[in-house]
Write an enzyme that holds these catalytic residues in place. Sequence first.
Site, short mmCIF file in Angstrom:
data_model
loop_
_atom_site.label_atom_id
_atom_site.label_comp_id
_atom_site.label_asym_id
_atom_site.label_seq_id
_atom_site.Cartn_x
_atom_site.Cartn_y
_atom_site.Cartn_z
CG ASN A 1 -8.57 5.38 5.13
OD1 ASN A 1 -9.23 4.51 5.66
ND2 ASN A 1 -8.93 5.91 3.98
CB THR B 1 -6.42 3.75 -3.60
OG1 THR B 1 -5.90 5.06 -3.58
CG2 THR B 1 -5.79 3.04 -4.80
CG ASP B 2 -7.90 8.99 -3.61
OD1 ASP B 2 -6.87 8.30 -3.43
OD2 ASP B 2 -8.09 10.08 -3.01
CD GLU B 3 -2.45 7.04 -3.75
OE1 GLU B 3 -1.41 6.82 -4.39
OE2 GLU B 3 -2.48 7.17 -2.52
CE1 TYR C 1 -1.53 0.93 -3.06
CE2 TYR C 1 -1.85 3.27 -3.47
CZ TYR C 1 -2.28 2.08 -2.89
OH TYR C 1 -3.44 2.04 -2.16
CB SER C 2 -1.95 4.52 -8.41
OG SER C 2 -0.97 5.09 -9.25
CB SER D 1 -0.93 -0.01 1.22
OG SER D 1 -0.17 0.08 2.41
CG LEU E 1 2.03 13.33 5.76
CD1 LEU E 1 3.40 13.83 5.36
CD2 LEU E 1 0.96 14.22 5.13
CE LYS F 1 -5.73 -1.23 -3.99
NZ LYS F 1 -6.09 -2.33 -3.07
P1 NAD Z 1 -1.48 -1.83 5.09
O1 NAD Z 1 -0.25 -1.81 4.25
O2 NAD Z 1 -1.46 -1.19 6.43
O3 NAD Z 1 -1.97 -3.32 5.31
C1 NAD Z 1 -1.98 -4.29 4.29
C2 NAD Z 1 -2.19 -5.66 4.94
O4 NAD Z 1 -2.26 -6.64 3.90
C3 NAD Z 1 -1.08 -6.08 5.90
O5 NAD Z 1 -1.61 -6.62 7.07
C4 NAD Z 1 -0.32 -7.15 5.09
O6 NAD Z 1 0.31 -8.12 5.93
C5 NAD Z 1 -1.45 -7.75 4.27
N1 NAD Z 1 -0.97 -8.39 3.03
C6 NAD Z 1 -0.07 -7.88 2.13
N2 NAD Z 1 0.11 -8.77 1.14
C7 NAD Z 1 -0.69 -9.84 1.40
C8 NAD Z 1 -0.95 -11.07 0.72
N3 NAD Z 1 -0.34 -11.37 -0.43
N4 NAD Z 1 -1.84 -11.92 1.26
C9 NAD Z 1 -2.45 -11.64 2.44
N5 NAD Z 1 -2.23 -10.50 3.13
C10 NAD Z 1 -1.37 -9.61 2.61
O7 NAD Z 1 -2.61 -1.18 4.16
P2 NAD Z 1 -3.87 -0.28 4.55
O8 NAD Z 1 -3.45 1.14 4.60
O9 NAD Z 1 -4.57 -0.88 5.70
O10 NAD Z 1 -4.74 -0.45 3.23
C11 NAD Z 1 -5.67 -1.54 3.10
C12 NAD Z 1 -6.30 -1.49 1.72
O11 NAD Z 1 -6.94 -0.24 1.54
C13 NAD Z 1 -5.29 -1.60 0.59
O12 NAD Z 1 -5.87 -2.40 -0.43
C14 NAD Z 1 -5.10 -0.19 0.09
O13 NAD Z 1 -4.78 -0.14 -1.29
C15 NAD Z 1 -6.48 0.40 0.36
N6 NAD Z 1 -6.52 1.85 0.62
C16 NAD Z 1 -5.70 2.41 1.57
C17 NAD Z 1 -5.79 3.77 1.84
C18 NAD Z 1 -4.92 4.42 2.89
O14 NAD Z 1 -4.94 5.65 3.01
N7 NAD Z 1 -4.19 3.68 3.70
C19 NAD Z 1 -6.72 4.56 1.14
C20 NAD Z 1 -7.55 3.94 0.18
C21 NAD Z 1 -7.44 2.59 -0.06
P1 TYD Z 2 1.46 8.99 1.97
O1 TYD Z 2 1.02 8.96 3.39
O2 TYD Z 2 2.64 8.18 1.55
O3 TYD Z 2 0.17 8.66 1.08
P2 TYD Z 2 -0.05 8.78 -0.53
O4 TYD Z 2 1.24 9.02 -1.18
O5 TYD Z 2 -0.59 7.44 -0.85
O6 TYD Z 2 -1.02 9.91 -0.70
O7 TYD Z 2 1.77 10.51 1.60
C1 TYD Z 2 0.80 11.52 1.74
C2 TYD Z 2 1.41 12.80 1.19
O8 TYD Z 2 2.50 13.21 2.03
C3 TYD Z 2 1.99 12.65 -0.19
O9 TYD Z 2 1.74 13.84 -0.94
C4 TYD Z 2 3.48 12.50 0.05
C5 TYD Z 2 3.72 13.32 1.30
N1 TYD Z 2 4.81 12.85 2.18
C6 TYD Z 2 5.80 13.74 2.61
O10 TYD Z 2 5.78 14.94 2.28
N2 TYD Z 2 6.79 13.28 3.42
C7 TYD Z 2 6.85 11.97 3.81
O11 TYD Z 2 7.83 11.60 4.53
C8 TYD Z 2 5.82 11.07 3.38
C9 TYD Z 2 5.84 9.62 3.79
C10 TYD Z 2 4.81 11.55 2.57
#
Ligand code: NAD
Ligand code: TYD
Length: 363
Positions: free
Chosen positions: A196, A140-142, A166-167, A91, A206, A170
Amino acid sequence: MNTSAESRTILVTGGAGFIGANFVLEWIEQVGTRVVNLDKLTYAGNLANLDSLRGDARHVFVQGDIGDPVRVAQLLGDYRPWAVVNFAAESHVDRSILGAGEFIETNVLGTFRLLEAVRHHWQALPETERGGFRFLHVSTDEVYGSLGPSEPAFTEQHNYRPNSPYSASKAGSDHLVRAWHHTWGLPVLTTNCSNNYGPYQFPEKLIPLMILSAMQGKPLPVYGDGQNVRDWLFVTDHCAAIRTVLDRGVPGEVYNIGGNCERANLEVVRAICRTLDELLPDSPYRPHERLITFVQDRPGHDRRYAIDSSRIKRELGWEPTVTFEEGLRQTIRWYLEHEQWVSGVQSGEYRKWIAANYAQRAA
Ligand code: NAD
Ligand code: TYD
């Protein structure tokens, strides 16, 4: 556990990660039926997130890969869930830039293998169970790419224009999910959510990175000019949206989920610093803003994301409930109060990542 708790079992993948763990904890508290939690426990998966469920028969943890068809088929056959909620993914954008392989492996191939296992299971279900089955894919919105300063927010009709490994991975998974519905009628739901934040987020992202670095008097590495914009959503609002879509979403449809809360990164970092100044009046690092350091930008850094979540509001009645100010304060307090969790995740592997990602970004 009574039989109705078992008969409404769900299978969650990636439920030891940030959003997945919040979802599992809330599901058991609010819905109360059994959750089978399949997680590979990569660096981002952490069983400490689920400590409060120890000994609770409604939570069944299984360490494994979504790309392992035998394991997935066995879980589907043994527990007969009515829904699969797929959080499992790699992620983090910066990690995808330093090495995209795992992203393709899990997000694309893993989702493909999971879809196939689920399809075979679903096709063999009796007619009475097939109609109510759901596969919800958390995305994700990405996938929509980057917005200019005055462009309207992403709707579900926006073209896919992913810019990072990544995006792109996804986006690939979203297309597979769509195709499994179109071709075989698998009852899928896809959600595309904005950034989130909240408890249990791994401190490579971040907000937790800045909270922990500021608490510890370390530099706060802002990429580029700090004017990149993200649309922030408190994690429990995301979990509520997913429950809503599972409950009332129309199979085959896509729902955008956002916080209606666009903030430039620098604004977010400053808000964290101000809150810490207030919560830690004796800190030697006050004012925490002194720690802000501009560092080399992320290559291909998307300038702005913003979600139009009017569809899910209009059709399913969901909207965010936690303001950014409340959510941020709650998150900062959580990190201040969970020292043991923090020291657990800031281990050797984490330190290696910080060295790899930041050493090359001279201030
Ligand atoms: P995270 O990286 O914190 O957690 C990912 C989890 O998936 C971990 O527990 C990891 O062990 C598990 N995992 C990874 N590869 C695996 C595999 N092959 N089989 C089984 N488990 C596996 O991610 P997150 O931030 O909790 O995000 C969860 C989902 O939400 C992701 O699909 C991400 O793309 C999506 N998402 C995240 C955000 C965000 O801001 N964090 C926003 C929108 C969507
Ligand atoms: P991040 O939390 O990695 O989420 P995403 O890239 O998926 O949006 O980053 C959020 C924003 O913060 C992004 O514009 C990148 C920026 N960023 C920093 O400026 N410094 C940092 O150390 C990190 C991890 C992110």
